[in-house]
Design an enzyme around this catalytic site. Structure first.
Site, short mmCIF file in Angstrom:
data_model
loop_
_atom_site.label_atom_id
_atom_site.label_comp_id
_atom_site.label_asym_id
_atom_site.label_seq_id
_atom_site.Cartn_x
_atom_site.Cartn_y
_atom_site.Cartn_z
N GLY D 201 0.81 -1.21 0.00
CA GLY D 201 0.00 0.00 0.00
C GLY D 201 0.84 1.26 0.00
N LEU D 227 -4.19 -5.34 -4.81
CA LEU D 227 -3.05 -4.41 -4.77
C LEU D 227 -1.83 -5.03 -4.08
CD1 LEU D 227 -2.30 -1.42 -5.45
CD2 LEU D 227 -2.83 -0.90 -3.06
N ASP D 228 -0.68 -4.95 -4.74
CA ASP D 228 0.61 -5.39 -4.17
C ASP D 228 0.60 -6.86 -3.75
OD1 ASP D 228 1.48 -2.81 -4.53
OD2 ASP D 228 1.03 -2.18 -2.49
N ASP D 229 -0.23 -7.64 -4.39
CA ASP D 229 -0.37 -9.04 -3.97
C ASP D 229 0.01 -10.02 -5.08
OD1 ASP D 229 -1.23 -10.92 -1.95
OD2 ASP D 229 -2.83 -11.42 -3.36
#
Lengths: 284, 284, 284, 284
Positions: D201, D227-229
Site C-alpha cells: 500500500g 493491490l501489491d499481492d
C-alpha cells in the site's frame, strides 16, 4: 527422507544427450525428482545432475554401471551414481580454532549434515571437549615439523581404517603434501578465511586489515596441490568498517567461515558439486 | 538543504581533544547536527567529523582558521573546514564504457550529487551524446601512446581553467602519471571492476571468470602512484554462478560499479572521507 | 580486555551538551576510547554513548551518580553508566528448537558473549543435553495452558534468585504476559523468524513459502506488550528460490536466526543499544 | 546474439515428460543450449524451460504448435514458445519519480534490455525530457480522479495501436482497474518500494522509518487485481541505520528499485519467468 539416486555426468556437449539419458531412466521406470544441466559454451562441455526415486526404479543400483555403460561410452561421459540413503563417511581435521568444528558438530548431530563422522583428527588437544560433548571419536596426533611425512602416513592409515570418503579441514593449520592430497582428489574441502584469490596464504585477516578493505570474505574450496588455488565451492562476505579492529575482523570472519564451510559440505554430501577446469558447478 | 559547515580533523590521540573542540564550537554558538569520532588504537590517532548549522554560528568561516588555529596547533591537528552550500567542482574522465557516466549524470541532474560538473573529458567520442542529453560540456582529447605527457599537460590546463576540485575516473582506460596524480592528492576517485586486492590490473572479469569465483566485486578508491593500490572508499559484491558466462559477469559487474562509485563520490562530496595510513575512515 | 566504563545518554537536543559531557570527563581525567552521538532531527533528541578507560579515571564509579547528577539534571538526561568488566547475568528461555541455544552456548563458552549464564529455562526436556555439554544449569518448567500465571510466577522467582539482568528468548514458543514483561523493560530479546513487520505472529516460514517471497528474514527485537512489535535491534535476510521447499526455508532461516540473535545479544551486552520511540539506536 | 527458441512448459508431473520433450527436440535436430526444470513436490507440478539454437532446427517455428500439439495434449501441458530474436514491445507507465525510467531507458539504449520501446505513457509532463534524450515516444495523458475509466480506455487504445506486449509500471502512482489488468495477465510488472508483504500500500518508506526496521526493500511483481499481492519476481534489500533519515531511505531505496525492477524486466524478456499458484519460477 526419500530414497533416491543421483547421477552426475560430464562429457563433450553433443546432440541427443538429454534424450538418451531421459530415455534410459524412463525405460527403467524412474520417477525424476530433480534434473539440472549446464552447458559450458566455451569449453563445449555438458554437465548434468539427475535425481530420481528408487522406489519404482526397476534397475538395481548394483547393476547400474553395466546397464548405463553403453550410453556413457557412446557419449564419452565421466559419471558417477550415488544412493542418497548411503551416508558418506567424513573425517574432520582441526587445530586450535574450534568455531568451524563446533558448527559442523551441531549440524551433524541435528541431522542437517547427512553423513557419518567416525573421526576427528587434530594436532592439538584443545578441541577434544567438543568431540566428547557430541560423542564423536577424537584422535590427537602431534605433527612434528621434520616428521610430516610420518604423520601423514599415520593419518592415511587411520582414514583407511575408518573407511573415510572425504575430509573437511576445519581451520586445520597444516599444509597437506601433494602425496596425501592425491589420495582424496576433489574430496578434501578447506575453508580459507579470505575472499580468494585475495589474501591467499597466511594471515589473511591481518592483511585485509592493513589493506583497509571494506568487506571481508571466506572461501570453501577443494584442496589441490597448489595452496589456496583449488576449485571454489562457495564464498561469502561481510561488511566491516573503520571501527572494526583486527580482533573484530577475526570474530566477524568466524561467522562467515562457519556458514560458507557448512554450505560447501552440505552440497558435497548432496552430490551437487561437479569439478571441471579447476572450477565447480554447484547444481541447486 | 541546511546551510552547514563540516570540520574534519586528524591528530595524535590525547586527552582533552573533544572538550577543546566542543568548547570552541560552543563559544561560537554552534548548533551541532552530527559529530562522529574515531580512535585508531594501534596508531594512536584521533579522527573526527563535526557538522553544525551556520545560521547561528557567530564566527565568519573566513576567520575560522585564525580562530581555530591555536587549538589545532596545540594538539598537532591536520584539519580542514568546508561549507556545505559550496558546491565542489567535479571533472569526469571517461573512455568508451558509458554505464558509470550515465549513472553519475543522472544523479548529478537529480541533485543527488551536490556538485558542479563543468567538464567531461574523454579520449573517445562515444559518450558525447550522453553529455549532450544532460547538457554538460564534453571535450574529446585523443591520448597518443607516445604523447601521454603532452595530453596530461593539456588536461591539467583544462582542469585549472575550469577550477576543478576533484576528478572521477568513470571507467577511464588510461593510467595517469605520478606527476598528474600529485596535483590531486586524495582527490581522484577510480572505480576498479574487481574486489581489490583480488584481480588488480587488467581484465579483472576475465580473470574472475577463469578462477571460478562465486562472487564478483567492485572497488572505489583514491588514486595513488601505485596502480589499484590507493585507499579504498567503498566495495561491494554480487553473486554469480556457473550459469554466468563472461558476458554476464560484465553486465552484473556494471551494476555494481555504478552503485559503488556513486556512493564513494557522494561521501567524498559530503566531506565524510578521511584518508590515513593508506586507508579511509568513512564517517556515517 | 580493557577495564572501561560506558555512559549512555538520551535527552532533548540543545547547545552545550557535548561540551558539558566532554568537560566533565576531562576534569576526572578520562581517557576516551570511543564516543558516538546521534541527533534525531525530527524528535529533537540527543543520544550518546561514551566509553573511557577506568585506569586513570579519578572518580569512583560508585560516586558517578552524585558527580554527574547536576549535569544530567541541567539537560534533562535519561542516562546510565556501566562498568564493562561487570558481567551481566543472562537467562535463556528455550523450547524444542535448539539451534539458537547451541549457538549462544558456543559463543558464551568461547568468551565472545561477555556475560554470566546462570540458568537456562525450558518448558521441555529436549535441550538439556546441550546445557550439560556446556555445563550450564538447566531447569525444566512445564507451562500448562491454564496455569500460565503460576508458571510465570515461578519463573520470576528463579530469575530473582539468580539475579538475572536480562533474558533471551531463543525460539521460546510461549507468549509472555504483560505483567512478566514489565519486570524486564527493554531487557528481553526475542528472535522472530521473519523480516518484521512481514509475517508477524505464527508460522512465518509457512506464510513466506505460500507468498512466494524471494528472500526470507529474521528479526531480533526487544519484547513489548504487543506481540512482535517491540523495538528492532537487528535484521537480516537470505535469498531463496523456487527450488527451496518449506523445509529448506526452515534450515536457511535457522542460520539467519543464529547470527541475527547473537549480534543483538552482543550489542546489548556491550551497552550499544538505546531504545527510544519504539526504535533502537545501535552505536557502532 | 544467437538465434534461439525458448519453450516454457507447465503441467502435472508424470513419468516420461522429459524423455518425450527431449525426443521431440532431437527428432527436429535441436541443439539444446540450456534446459532447466522444476518439480513442485507439493502441487505435483512440472515446470520447464528449454532453449535451443534455430540454425539447425528442422522445424519452422510457425509449424511448432502443430508438431508439438500431440505431446502437449498427452501430458496436459500449458506451454508457449518464443523466438529470442523477436523483440517484445514494451510500454512504460510513469508518473513524476524518474529514477526507474532513467534506468530502464539507459538499459534499453545500451541493448541490455532486448525489446522495443514504442511508448512511454505518463500522467505528468515531468519526465518528457528523459524520453526525448533517449528518442523514445512520450505521451502525456491526464488521469482525472472521476474519469479513470475513460483514461484507461484511451490507454488501452494506445497500447493496441502500438502492439504492446507487456507493461512496466516504473513508479506509476495510479492504481489500475481489474478490467485493465485483465488485458495483460502476467504481463504488467510493478515495482513496489518495500519488501512485500511488509508495507504494502501507500507510503512504505514512511512506515518503514516509523517502524524502525534495519533493512529496507523493493519488490518487483506481476500486477493482479489485489493491490501489491501479485506473484513476486524479484526482491532485494539494503541496510539502513538510525543515522538514516526518511530522505535517506528514499534515496537508498531508489537504487534498490532500479536494480530489482530491471532484473525482473530482463528475466521477463528472456522468457525466464513462469507463474503458478501466485508465485513465480525464475529459471536461471
Amino acid at each position: 527422507m526419500r530414497h533416491t539416486a543421483v547421477l552426475l555426468i560430464s562429457c563433450p556437449d553433443q546432440k541427443g544427450l538429454v534424450a538418451a539419458i531421459a530415455d534410459f531412466l524412463l525405460r527403467h521406470n524412474a520417477n525424476i525428482l530433480h534434473a539440472d544441466q549446464h552447458q559450458d559454451a566455451e569449453l563445449k562441455l555438458f554437465l548434468m545432475r539427475v535425481e530420481w526415486e528408487l522406489a519404482d526404479f526397476s534397475l538395481d543400483l548394483a547393476e547400474f554401471a553395466a546397464a548405463f555403460g553403453p550410453i556413457a561410452a557412446r557419449f564419452g561421459m565421466t559419471w558417477r551414481v550415488a544412493e542418497s540413503s548411503r551416508k558418506q563417511r567424513l573425517a574432520v581435521f582441526v587445530s586450535k580454532f574450534d568455531h568451524c568444528l563446533a558448527d559442523l558438530l551441531y549440524r551433524y548431530q541435528s541431522g542437517e549434515l547427512h553423513c557419518e563422522l567416525p573421526i576427528i583428527l587434530s594436532n592439538h588437544e584443545d578441541t577434544r571437549w567438543l568431540a566428547e560433548a557430541y560423542r564423536v571419536p577424537y584422535q590427537h596426533l602431534t605433527v612434528h615439523k621434520d616428521a610430516k611425512h610420518e604423520a601423514e602416513l599415520t593419518q592415511l592409515g587411520i582414514l583407511r581404517d575408518r573407511k573415510i570418503d572425504f575430509i573437511v579441514l576445519a581451520r586445520y593449520m597444516q599444509v597437506l603434501s601433494p602425496d596425501f592430497i592425491r589420495h582424496f582428489p576433489s574430496r578434501i574441502i578447506n575453508i580459507h578465511h579470505s575472499f580468494l584469490p585475495a589474501f591467499h596464504g597466511a594471515k589473511p585477516y591481518h592483511r585485509a586489515f592493513e589493506r583497509g578493505v571494506k568487506l571481508i570474505g571466506a572461501t570453501a574450496h577443494y584442496v589441490t596441490e597448489t595452496l589456496d588455488d583449488g576449485p571454489i565451492i562457495e564464498q561469502d562476505v561481510a561488511r566491516i568498517s573503520h571501527r572494526d579492529a583486527l580482533d573484530d575482523l577475526v570474530k566477524k570472519g568466524a561467522d562467515l567461515e562457519k556458514v560458507v564451510l557448512s554450505r560447501a559440505v552440505k552440497w558435497h554430501l548432496d552430490n551437487r558439486v561437479l569439478v571441471y577446469a579447476n572450477k565447480t558447478v554447484v547444481f541447486d
